[in-house]
Motif scaffolding. Sequence first.
Motif, mmCIF file in Angstrom:
data_model
loop_
_atom_site.group_PDB
_atom_site.id
_atom_site.type_symbol
_atom_site.label_atom_id
_atom_site.label_comp_id
_atom_site.label_asym_id
_atom_site.label_seq_id
_atom_site.Cartn_x
_atom_site.Cartn_y
_atom_site.Cartn_z
ATOM 1 N N GLY A 255 34.401 53.826 48.813
ATOM 2 C CA GLY A 255 34.872 53.252 50.059
ATOM 3 C C GLY A 255 34.734 51.738 50.040
ATOM 4 O O GLY A 255 33.835 51.189 49.400
ATOM 5 N N ASN A 256 35.670 51.050 50.771
ATOM 6 C CA ASN A 256 35.691 49.577 50.776
ATOM 7 C C ASN A 256 35.751 49.055 49.340
ATOM 8 O O ASN A 256 34.994 48.176 48.926
ATOM 9 C CB ASN A 256 34.461 49.034 51.502
ATOM 10 N N ALA A 257 36.700 49.642 48.583
ATOM 11 C CA ALA A 257 36.804 49.331 47.151
ATOM 12 C C ALA A 257 37.027 47.853 46.852
ATOM 13 O O ALA A 257 36.525 47.356 45.831
ATOM 14 C CB ALA A 257 37.931 50.178 46.536
ATOM 15 N N PRO A 258 37.769 47.087 47.686
ATOM 16 C CA PRO A 258 37.941 45.667 47.341
ATOM 17 C C PRO A 258 36.621 44.892 47.265
ATOM 18 O O PRO A 258 36.581 43.805 46.672
ATOM 19 C CB PRO A 258 38.838 45.155 48.470
ATOM 20 N N GLU A 259 35.558 45.422 47.885
ATOM 21 C CA GLU A 259 34.269 44.733 47.873
ATOM 22 C C GLU A 259 33.306 45.325 46.846
ATOM 23 O O GLU A 259 32.104 45.085 46.914
ATOM 24 C CB GLU A 259 33.633 44.797 49.274
ATOM 25 N N VAL A 260 33.828 46.101 45.880
ATOM 26 C CA VAL A 260 32.972 46.767 44.890
ATOM 27 C C VAL A 260 33.447 46.386 43.480
ATOM 28 O O VAL A 260 34.663 46.340 43.206
ATOM 29 C CB VAL A 260 33.005 48.291 45.075
ATOM 30 N N GLN A 261 32.502 46.145 42.597
ATOM 31 C CA GLN A 261 32.784 45.863 41.185
ATOM 32 C C GLN A 261 32.153 46.976 40.355
ATOM 33 O O GLN A 261 30.959 47.269 40.487
ATOM 34 C CB GLN A 261 32.217 44.499 40.772
ATOM 35 N N LEU A 262 32.969 47.613 39.452
ATOM 36 C CA LEU A 262 32.528 48.762 38.673
ATOM 37 C C LEU A 262 32.540 48.419 37.181
ATOM 38 O O LEU A 262 33.497 47.811 36.684
ATOM 39 C CB LEU A 262 33.446 49.967 38.946
ATOM 40 N N PHE A 263 31.464 48.848 36.509
ATOM 41 C CA PHE A 263 31.373 48.697 35.054
ATOM 42 C C PHE A 263 31.165 50.088 34.473
ATOM 43 O O PHE A 263 30.267 50.832 34.894
ATOM 44 C CB PHE A 263 30.198 47.786 34.665
ATOM 45 N N TYR A 264 32.008 50.416 33.471
ATOM 46 C CA TYR A 264 31.904 51.706 32.781
ATOM 47 C C TYR A 264 31.498 51.439 31.338
ATOM 48 O O TYR A 264 32.263 50.841 30.569
ATOM 49 C CB TYR A 264 33.240 52.449 32.845
ATOM 50 N N ASN A 265 30.286 51.881 31.010
ATOM 51 C CA ASN A 265 29.728 51.605 29.686
ATOM 52 C C ASN A 265 29.814 50.102 29.370
ATOM 53 O O ASN A 265 30.346 49.676 28.330
ATOM 54 C CB ASN A 265 30.444 52.422 28.606
ATOM 55 N N ASP A 266 29.383 49.302 30.330
ATOM 56 C CA ASP A 266 29.294 47.843 30.222
ATOM 57 C C ASP A 266 30.657 47.158 30.169
ATOM 58 O O ASP A 266 30.746 45.953 29.909
ATOM 59 C CB ASP A 266 28.487 47.441 28.975
ATOM 60 N N HIS A 267 31.715 47.889 30.437
ATOM 61 C CA HIS A 267 33.044 47.287 30.495
ATOM 62 C C HIS A 267 33.548 47.376 31.946
ATOM 63 O O HIS A 267 33.440 48.433 32.594
ATOM 64 C CB HIS A 267 34.015 48.010 29.541
ATOM 65 N N GLU A 268 34.114 46.295 32.454
ATOM 66 C CA GLU A 268 34.581 46.249 33.843
ATOM 67 C C GLU A 268 35.779 47.188 34.021
ATOM 68 O O GLU A 268 36.698 47.205 33.199
ATOM 69 C CB GLU A 268 34.960 44.830 34.241
ATOM 70 N N PHE A 269 35.727 47.955 35.094
ATOM 71 C CA PHE A 269 36.769 48.932 35.406
ATOM 72 C C PHE A 269 37.506 48.464 36.667
ATOM 73 O O PHE A 269 36.902 48.226 37.718
ATOM 74 C CB PHE A 269 36.144 50.317 35.632
ATOM 75 N N ASP A 270 38.835 48.322 36.520
ATOM 76 C CA ASP A 270 39.642 47.799 37.630
ATOM 77 C C ASP A 270 39.910 48.922 38.650
ATOM 78 O O ASP A 270 40.506 49.958 38.307
ATOM 79 C CB ASP A 270 40.972 47.255 37.094
ATOM 80 N N LEU A 271 39.460 48.702 39.896
ATOM 81 C CA LEU A 271 39.644 49.714 40.954
ATOM 82 C C LEU A 271 40.955 49.571 41.714
ATOM 83 O O LEU A 271 41.360 50.494 42.432
ATOM 84 C CB LEU A 271 38.484 49.634 41.959
#
Length: 285
Positions: A255-271
């Motif tokens: 939720g509120n994805a524009p305000e969240v930064q995700l890293f998958y196995n130390d690589h940034e994942f674009d939401l």
Amino acid sequence: MDPAETADKTPPRSLGQTFAAERERQGLARSDVAQRLHMSAYQIEALETGDFSRLPRGTFLRGFVRNYAKVLGLPAESVLPLLDQGVPRDTKPDIVVPTQGIRFDPIGERLANPYVKAALLAVVAVALGFAAMYWWLFIRPTPPATAARKPAPEVAPTPAPLAPPDAIVAERKPAALPEPAKVEARKAEAPKPEAAKPEAPPKTAEEGSVLKFRFKGQSWVEIRDGRGRLLLSRLNPPGSEAEVSGKPPFNVVVGNAPEVQLFYNDHEFDLEPHTKVAVARFTVQ
């Protein structure tokens, strides 16, 4: 002079005098006799004074005399000859005028008659009955119908930066989920400085994968593994981080994805490609 002779010379009483004397002897007033005969006191007075010009002639007058004698208790046969003597003879044939048989009783005497009172009460009762029926059929207000309850006005929800957990769970429809996002592992070898320590090798699928979140704003996150087990489900405050490890695939709701930064196995994942109305839904392989 002989008293017998004086008595013989006394003039006989007339019809009106006979009636008047007997009425006074019985203590009756003219109005009392008029009420019993259903006639007017005016007619009683005319008969007693011998003013036959104010009375009709013929059968009506003889019936009037008979009824008057009956009220006073006198025999009609003894008074009717006095009528024949007192009424002036008219050479013209008796013509009964229709108005001669009409009674002209005073209004007060008519209203005092019990029959008149009963008739008036009956007329009033019938009029009231018709008035009540007319009011009931045409004027009476109908009872108000049961008012239908008005539904409560729908209040448009105020857009909030976060979708509540219940809403997020309700919106999750496995059949409508987008195709799983295939994340290609990008393992770029960065130049290692001579003095820097060697980087740890990336984790394999057998060792488990890691999802790391950084929250710029408040956000709700729910993560389930491939078996459907819930790994994370909570509301995260701004400036906090969250990390989940396990075996992919991962079903993720943010939720509120524009305000969240995700890293998958130390690589940034674009939401952004998976975000709709500030909520991101995707599967990580």
